[in-house]
Each structure stands twice: as C-alpha cells, then as structure tokens.
Scaffold this motif. Structure first.
Motif, PDB file in Angstrom:
ATOM      1  N   TYR A 151      -7.060  21.748   8.470  1.00 44.20           N
ATOM      2  CA  TYR A 151      -7.306  22.900   7.628  1.00 44.20           C
ATOM      3  C   TYR A 151      -8.179  24.049   8.079  1.00 44.20           C
ATOM      4  O   TYR A 151      -7.642  25.261   7.917  1.00 44.20           O
ATOM      5  CB  TYR A 151      -8.190  22.199   6.489  1.00 44.20           C
ATOM      6  CG  TYR A 151      -8.382  23.343   5.279  1.00 44.20           C
ATOM      7  CD1 TYR A 151      -7.358  23.684   4.251  1.00 44.20           C
ATOM      8  CD2 TYR A 151      -9.391  24.370   5.149  1.00 44.20           C
ATOM      9  CE1 TYR A 151      -7.313  24.387   3.408  1.00 44.20           C
ATOM     10  CE2 TYR A 151      -9.744  25.209   4.202  1.00 44.20           C
ATOM     11  CZ  TYR A 151      -8.413  25.270   3.383  1.00 44.20           C
ATOM     12  OH  TYR A 151      -8.621  26.502   2.213  1.00 44.20           O
ATOM     13  N   GLU A 152      -9.003  23.986   9.012  1.00 41.92           N
ATOM     14  CA  GLU A 152      -9.507  24.975   9.758  1.00 41.92           C
ATOM     15  C   GLU A 152      -8.314  25.872  10.458  1.00 41.92           C
ATOM     16  O   GLU A 152      -8.403  27.083  10.536  1.00 41.92           O
ATOM     17  CB  GLU A 152     -10.743  24.621  10.669  1.00 41.92           C
ATOM     18  CG  GLU A 152     -11.335  25.877  11.272  1.00 41.92           C
ATOM     19  CD  GLU A 152     -12.526  25.395  12.225  1.00 41.92           C
ATOM     20  OE1 GLU A 152     -12.847  26.183  13.073  1.00 41.92           O
ATOM     21  OE2 GLU A 152     -12.998  24.208  12.164  1.00 41.92           O
ATOM     22  N   LYS A 153      -7.776  25.044  11.187  1.00 46.46           N
ATOM     23  CA  LYS A 153      -6.439  25.720  12.092  1.00 46.46           C
ATOM     24  C   LYS A 153      -5.444  26.419  11.028  1.00 46.46           C
ATOM     25  O   LYS A 153      -5.037  27.467  11.410  1.00 46.46           O
ATOM     26  CB  LYS A 153      -5.976  24.656  12.709  1.00 46.46           C
ATOM     27  CG  LYS A 153      -5.136  25.085  13.888  1.00 46.46           C
ATOM     28  CD  LYS A 153      -5.858  25.679  14.943  1.00 46.46           C
ATOM     29  CE  LYS A 153      -5.019  25.920  16.122  1.00 46.46           C
ATOM     30  NZ  LYS A 153      -5.549  26.722  17.365  1.00 46.46           N
ATOM     31  N   LEU A 154      -5.125  25.839   9.989  1.00 52.25           N
ATOM     32  CA  LEU A 154      -4.416  26.278   9.058  1.00 52.25           C
ATOM     33  C   LEU A 154      -5.028  27.908   8.298  1.00 52.25           C
ATOM     34  O   LEU A 154      -4.041  28.718   8.361  1.00 52.25           O
ATOM     35  CB  LEU A 154      -3.943  25.217   7.846  1.00 52.25           C
ATOM     36  CG  LEU A 154      -3.253  25.930   6.471  1.00 52.25           C
ATOM     37  CD1 LEU A 154      -1.921  26.358   7.011  1.00 52.25           C
ATOM     38  CD2 LEU A 154      -3.225  24.975   5.323  1.00 52.25           C
ATOM     39  N   THR A 155      -6.222  27.757   8.235  1.00 51.00           N
ATOM     40  CA  THR A 155      -6.859  28.858   7.428  1.00 51.00           C
ATOM     41  C   THR A 155      -6.971  29.862   8.624  1.00 51.00           C
ATOM     42  O   THR A 155      -6.721  31.350   8.172  1.00 51.00           O
ATOM     43  CB  THR A 155      -8.127  28.621   6.701  1.00 51.00           C
ATOM     44  OG1 THR A 155      -8.938  28.160   7.643  1.00 51.00           O
ATOM     45  CG2 THR A 155      -7.738  27.800   5.311  1.00 51.00           C
ATOM     46  N   TYR A 181       0.921  -1.298  -0.134  1.00 43.65           N
ATOM     47  CA  TYR A 181       0.124  -0.156  -0.186  1.00 43.65           C
ATOM     48  C   TYR A 181       0.963   1.195   0.040  1.00 43.65           C
ATOM     49  O   TYR A 181       2.002   1.414   0.577  1.00 43.65           O
ATOM     50  CB  TYR A 181      -1.049   0.077   1.208  1.00 43.65           C
ATOM     51  CG  TYR A 181      -1.932  -0.993   1.168  1.00 43.65           C
ATOM     52  CD1 TYR A 181      -3.223  -0.628   0.522  1.00 43.65           C
ATOM     53  CD2 TYR A 181      -1.925  -2.376   1.852  1.00 43.65           C
ATOM     54  CE1 TYR A 181      -4.373  -1.581   0.560  1.00 43.65           C
ATOM     55  CE2 TYR A 181      -2.931  -3.122   1.861  1.00 43.65           C
ATOM     56  CZ  TYR A 181      -4.125  -2.777   1.188  1.00 43.65           C
ATOM     57  OH  TYR A 181      -5.355  -3.612   1.207  1.00 43.65           O
ATOM     58  N   PRO A 182       0.442   2.229  -0.642  1.00 45.56           N
ATOM     59  CA  PRO A 182       1.024   3.490  -0.460  1.00 45.56           C
ATOM     60  C   PRO A 182       1.228   4.252   0.821  1.00 45.56           C
ATOM     61  O   PRO A 182       0.179   4.029   1.669  1.00 45.56           O
ATOM     62  CB  PRO A 182       0.494   4.520  -1.715  1.00 45.56           C
ATOM     63  CG  PRO A 182      -0.879   3.911  -1.755  1.00 45.56           C
ATOM     64  CD  PRO A 182      -0.778   2.340  -1.465  1.00 45.56           C
ATOM     65  N   SER A 183       2.358   4.663   1.132  1.00 44.19           N
ATOM     66  CA  SER A 183       2.438   5.258   2.707  1.00 44.19           C
ATOM     67  C   SER A 183       1.497   6.747   2.680  1.00 44.19           C
ATOM     68  O   SER A 183       1.424   7.436   1.581  1.00 44.19           O
ATOM     69  CB  SER A 183       3.634   5.704   2.954  1.00 44.19           C
ATOM     70  OG  SER A 183       4.253   6.500   2.202  1.00 44.19           O
ATOM     71  N   VAL A 184       0.499   6.736   3.826  1.00 46.42           N
ATOM     72  CA  VAL A 184      -0.410   7.761   3.800  1.00 46.42           C
ATOM     73  C   VAL A 184      -0.174   8.454   5.100  1.00 46.42           C
ATOM     74  O   VAL A 184      -0.047   7.703   6.106  1.00 46.42           O
ATOM     75  CB  VAL A 184      -1.815   7.043   3.780  1.00 46.42           C
ATOM     76  CG1 VAL A 184      -3.019   8.320   4.018  1.00 46.42           C
ATOM     77  CG2 VAL A 184      -2.194   6.398   2.506  1.00 46.42           C
ATOM     78  N   HIS A 185      -0.188   9.814   4.927  1.00 44.61           N
ATOM     79  CA  HIS A 185      -0.446  10.619   6.172  1.00 44.61           C
ATOM     80  C   HIS A 185      -2.073  11.215   5.987  1.00 44.61           C
ATOM     81  O   HIS A 185      -2.128  11.950   4.946  1.00 44.61           O
ATOM     82  CB  HIS A 185       0.553  11.719   6.612  1.00 44.61           C
ATOM     83  CG  HIS A 185       0.446  12.606   7.461  1.00 44.61           C
ATOM     84  ND1 HIS A 185       0.508  12.139   8.798  1.00 44.61           N
ATOM     85  CD2 HIS A 185      -0.162  13.758   7.837  1.00 44.61           C
ATOM     86  CE1 HIS A 185       0.466  13.075   9.721  1.00 44.61           C
ATOM     87  NE2 HIS A 185      -0.177  13.940   9.101  1.00 44.61           N
ATOM     88  N   ALA A 186      -2.628  11.297   7.283  1.00 38.77           N
ATOM     89  CA  ALA A 186      -4.122  11.810   7.256  1.00 38.77           C
ATOM     90  C   ALA A 186      -3.916  12.747   8.246  1.00 38.77           C
ATOM     91  O   ALA A 186      -3.860  12.570   9.338  1.00 38.77           O
ATOM     92  CB  ALA A 186      -5.230  10.724   7.125  1.00 38.77           C
ATOM     93  N   PHE A 187      -4.426  13.990   8.059  1.00 41.06           N
ATOM     94  CA  PHE A 187      -4.524  15.088   9.066  1.00 41.06           C
ATOM     95  C   PHE A 187      -5.926  14.904   9.600  1.00 41.06           C
ATOM     96  O   PHE A 187      -6.763  14.310   8.953  1.00 41.06           O
ATOM     97  CB  PHE A 187      -4.357  16.501   8.433  1.00 41.06           C
ATOM     98  CG  PHE A 187      -2.951  16.735   7.921  1.00 41.06           C
ATOM     99  CD1 PHE A 187      -2.255  17.157   9.081  1.00 41.06           C
ATOM    100  CD2 PHE A 187      -2.669  17.042   6.747  1.00 41.06           C
ATOM    101  CE1 PHE A 187      -0.899  17.617   8.771  1.00 41.06           C
ATOM    102  CE2 PHE A 187      -1.324  17.347   6.416  1.00 41.06           C
ATOM    103  CZ  PHE A 187      -0.450  17.783   7.580  1.00 41.06           C
ATOM    104  N   SER A 188      -6.088  15.506  10.811  1.00 38.42           N
ATOM    105  CA  SER A 188      -7.419  15.501  11.592  1.00 38.42           C
ATOM    106  C   SER A 188      -8.323  16.400  10.812  1.00 38.42           C
ATOM    107  O   SER A 188      -7.832  17.037  10.062  1.00 38.42           O
ATOM    108  CB  SER A 188      -7.238  15.794  12.975  1.00 38.42           C
ATOM    109  OG  SER A 188      -7.211  17.099  13.231  1.00 38.42           O
TER     110      SER A 188
END
Length: 122
Positions: A32-36, A21-28
């Motif tokens: 995105y809300e915190k980033l913006t 399987y491809p290696s995956v990182h998933a953000f919570s």
C-alpha cells in the motif's frame, strides 16, 4: 512487527490452498505504501504471476506509522472493506484500492472494471 504481519499473511495464503477455503492473495505490508507513493506503475509487476480476479479474497495490510489496519477486497461480492481497531475512516484508502483494481483489470485482463458494481465499507 513488519515480519510478523508478512509471515501471517503468508500463513493465511497457504491455508487458502486447502480444499474448502476461499482462495486468498495477500499483499506484503509494503504494497500500500508503494502504491500511494508511486502509483500503479510502482506495483504493477507485483501480480505478474497472479490473476487477482481469480482469487476470492485479497488482503492488504496497511501500516499507518504506529498503527496497523487491514483492507479486504472480496472479488465475489465486489466489496472493499476497511478494518481499523481505532475506528478511523478509510474512505481514501478504499478509493485508492478501487482505482488500483481498475488499473489492474485494464492492464492484465484488458477489461474495464465496472466501478458501479463495487461497494466500499469503511
């Protein structure tokens, strides 16, 4: 619903540890809300133990109040794809994530990300 999304992201990340399987990182779902709202400084520590550029795929679930969308960053193909079942464009979201990747690369790897190599599909 937030718990369901975050749990599913954890399942996908765990599965990616298996061979083949491809290696995956998933953000919570809060990323995105915190980033913006706070910029890179607000989320820079979220990857202190992870080199995103060593992952094949990065998943970014996005909550648009009553609607969920997903951004998928493929570091192998250098693409950012935005998926929305309502068909709304996500150009701004993709640009925000590309800017985040630039800052992450400079901060963690001390390498300037060549934005011209990346493509965005919204």
């Amino acid at each position: 619903m937030v718990q369901v999304i975050n749990f599913y992201m954890c399942l996908v990340t765990e599965r990616s540890k298996r061979e083949g399987y491809p290696s995956v990182h998933a953000f919570s779902s809060f990323f995105y809300e915190k980033l913006t709202s706070g910029g890179y400084k607000a989320v820079g520590r979220w990857t202190r133990r992870v080199d995103l550029f060593q992952r094949d795929i990065i998943l970014v679930p996005i909550n648009l109040r009553l609607h969920w969308t997903l951004a998928v960053i493929d570091t192998r193909k250098k693409t950012i794809k935005y998926y929305d079942s309502l068909g709304q464009g996500g150009d701004k979201i993709c640009e925000t994530l590309l800017k985040y990747l630039q800052e992450e690369s400079c901060e963690k790897r001390h390498v300037k990300l060549n934005v011209s190599e990346w493509t965005v599909h919204s």
